[in-house]
Write a protein that holds these residues in place. Structure first.
Motif, mmCIF file in Angstrom:
data_model
loop_
_atom_site.group_PDB
_atom_site.id
_atom_site.type_symbol
_atom_site.label_atom_id
_atom_site.label_comp_id
_atom_site.label_asym_id
_atom_site.label_seq_id
_atom_site.Cartn_x
_atom_site.Cartn_y
_atom_site.Cartn_z
ATOM 1 N N UNK A 38 1.036 -1.312 0.185
ATOM 2 C CA UNK A 38 0.085 -0.044 0.184
ATOM 3 C C UNK A 38 0.822 1.329 -0.107
ATOM 4 N N UNK A 39 1.724 1.277 -0.733
ATOM 5 C CA UNK A 39 2.875 2.310 -0.869
ATOM 6 C C UNK A 39 2.273 3.834 -1.142
ATOM 7 N N UNK A 40 1.652 3.678 -2.266
ATOM 8 C CA UNK A 40 1.143 5.136 -2.677
ATOM 9 C C UNK A 40 0.220 5.703 -1.545
ATOM 10 N N UNK A 41 -0.742 4.956 -1.045
ATOM 11 C CA UNK A 41 -1.469 5.365 -0.033
ATOM 12 C C UNK A 41 -0.936 5.969 1.257
ATOM 13 N N UNK A 58 2.347 6.851 1.436
ATOM 14 C CA UNK A 58 3.289 8.004 1.152
ATOM 15 C C UNK A 58 2.355 9.192 1.336
ATOM 16 N N UNK A 59 0.967 9.186 0.802
ATOM 17 C CA UNK A 59 0.000 10.225 0.791
ATOM 18 C C UNK A 59 -0.230 10.504 2.269
ATOM 19 N N UNK A 97 0.046 14.010 6.967
ATOM 20 C CA UNK A 97 0.273 14.212 8.364
ATOM 21 C C UNK A 97 1.187 15.411 8.678
ATOM 22 N N UNK A 98 2.337 15.435 7.812
ATOM 23 C CA UNK A 98 3.101 16.475 8.065
ATOM 24 C C UNK A 98 2.728 18.044 7.536
ATOM 25 N N UNK A 99 1.894 17.861 6.397
ATOM 26 C CA UNK A 99 1.192 19.214 5.805
ATOM 27 C C UNK A 99 0.426 19.753 6.797
ATOM 28 N N UNK A 153 -2.377 5.908 12.784
ATOM 29 C CA UNK A 153 -2.972 5.672 11.459
ATOM 30 C C UNK A 153 -2.094 4.499 10.506
ATOM 31 N N UNK A 154 -1.050 3.946 10.909
ATOM 32 C CA UNK A 154 -0.410 3.106 10.106
ATOM 33 C C UNK A 154 -0.998 1.735 9.874
#
Ligand SMILES: NC(=O)c1ccc[n+]([C@@H]2O[C@H](COP(=O)([O-])OP(=O)(O)OC[C@H]3O[C@@H](n4cnc5c(N)ncnc54)[C@H](O)[C@@H]3O)[C@@H](O)[C@H]2O)c1
Ligand SMILES: O=C(O)CC[C@@H](O)C(=O)O
Length: 391
Positions: free
Chosen positions: A102-105, A107-108, A113-115, A128-129
């Motif tokens: 589930x790499x793409x999701x 990374x989003x 989280x940081x934005x 969340x992970x």
């Protein structure tokens, strides 16, 4: 000789062509070209100029070239089989890992989280992970449809990573069967493969016979948790069958190298921008392979890796001789008609090679005398001669 390069190529390609003595033409002078070298640009709307002898595809797939129409004009079409296969096999594995982990999701999620500039990001991350828990490749069942250059490399790499590999290819070549790991399980039918895998990857050429190879009927054989990978061509998979299966919960996802607006906006589809062959190594391999093939054809009439002509390797042109390269229909009496023209011109044949492939044939003749424009036009006028030239 003049060559047009279509698509993006590294600067080594024009440099190499110039070092071989060719003049490069800009795209607006395409009609004057003796050869076209291209990647994925479509030639379906292109009308070949009278001086076009060859088209060289720096890649595997030739569905962007109207082969039948160009064959009727006696134009040789070449590709670079296997030259970019490793790049594609590696990209398929990338796609599989992106899906299973589930790499793409993920990374989003991390970016979000940081934005948000939240202070409790560490706790939010740990909480969340959980939604991104994945599956390992070890033991995952990968079905491969088409065990050609890409399919075999992918099968062997996946097997080395601990995946269980199933393969289906009713036309597998003897060479590829030898290269394939003995661990790969052979399936007798497409439905047998589909029903028994966790993910399936298609590696067949796009032909009328492979249009919607994965149709509504075939997709229904896949387990609900399975996903489909398509680095072959868009039309090999029925997109509507895939999106319908995903939306009804009967398929987990789709990874494709051929995006469109519908697929791109679908949350369970991963779209790559036709990136399978985009590595430095693959581009260099494919370009250099096809340039050598093209140069040998233009300068010596040698044919290898053609998709419409038979293999023919006539060797060097004898000193002082001239070589005729004649592409004609594979019908009765052609050799007699051509040699009659040569006899009438009072020229002597030093050597002659002829091979056929389906409806097409190639005859290469070494003549003791220098090239003669009148003999050439007499041969060009013979019925069923599609093209003739001196090297
Ligand atoms: N995404 C990319 O950048 C990229 C790069 C290279 C190739 N491709 C595509 O992948 C295709 C395959 O490439 P390749 O180099 O492996 O070609 P290949 O010719 O070496 O292998 C194709 C294999 O498919 C098999 N096949 C044909 N019809 C079949 C069917 N109905 N069922 C099962 N097997 C069937 C053939 O027997 C052959 O073994 C190309 O034609 C091209 O369309 C895409
Ligand atoms: O040139 C490319 O990037 C893609 C080539 C690929 O589609 C092929 O069929 O070889």
């Amino acid at each position: 000789m003049q060559i047009s390069l279509l698509n993006h190529f590294s600067k080594q390609v024009p440099e190499h062509l110039q070092s071989l003595g060719y003049e490069l033409l800009s795209e607006d002078k395409l009609q004057q070209a003796n050869a076209i070298v291209l990647r994925s640009k479509s030639l379906h709307e292109h009308h070949a100029g009278k001086s076009l002898f060859a088209i060289a595809r720096a890649g595997a797939g030739v569905n962007n070239i109207p082969i039948e129409r160009f064959s009727e004009q006696g134009i040789a079409v070449f590709n670079a089989p296997g030259a970019n296969a490793n790049a594609v096999a590696e990209m398929v594995l990338t796609g599989i890992l992106m899906q299973t982990r589930k790499v793409a999701a993920a990374l989003n999620f991390s970016q979000q989280l940081f934005s948000d500039e939240r202070e409790d990001y560490a706790a939010a991350m740990e909480k969340g992970k959980a939604q991104f828990q994945g599956r390992e490749l070890q033991g995952l069942r990968l079905g491969i449809i088409g065990l050609g250059a890409i399919g075999v490399l992918l099968a062997n790499k996946a097997n080395a990573l601990g995946m269980q590999v199933l393969g289906f290819d009713p036309h597998i070549s003897v060479e590829n069967a030898w290269r394939l790991s003995a661990e790969v399980q052979q399936c007798e039918s497409l439905s047998d493969l589909l029903a028994n895998c966790d993910c399936v990857s298609v590696h067949v050429p796009y032909l009328p016979a492979t249009h919607h190879l994965l149709s509504f009927e075939q997709v229904a054989y896949l387990p609900k948790h399975a996903f489909v990978i398509n680095f072959s061509r868009a039309e090999v998979v029925d997109q509507e069958a895939i999106t319908a299966a995903i939306e009804s919960g009967n398929l987990d996802g789709y990874i494709t190298d051929f995006p469109n607006p519908v697929l791109q906006s679908h949350p369970q589809v991963l779209c790559f921008p036709h990136l399978g062959a985009s590595t430095v190594e693959a581009q260099e391999n494919a370009s250099m392979q096809v340039l050598t093939t093209l140069d040998n054809f233009l300068k010596r009439g040698e044919v290898k890796y053609s998709v419409n002509l038979p293999v023919l390797q006539p060797g060097p042109i004898p000193v002082g001789a001239s070589r005729l390269v004649i592409i004609h229909r594979n019908t009765v009496g052609m050799i007699a008609q051509i040699t009659d023209c040569i006899e009438a011109a009072e020229e002597n044949i030093l050597e002659m090679n002829n091979r056929s492939r389906a409806e097409m044939a190639l005859t290469v003749i070494d003549l003791a005398a220098a090239a003669s424009a009148s003999l050439l036009s007499t041969i060009q006028a013979v019925p069923n001669v599609l093209s003739a030239r001196y090297c």
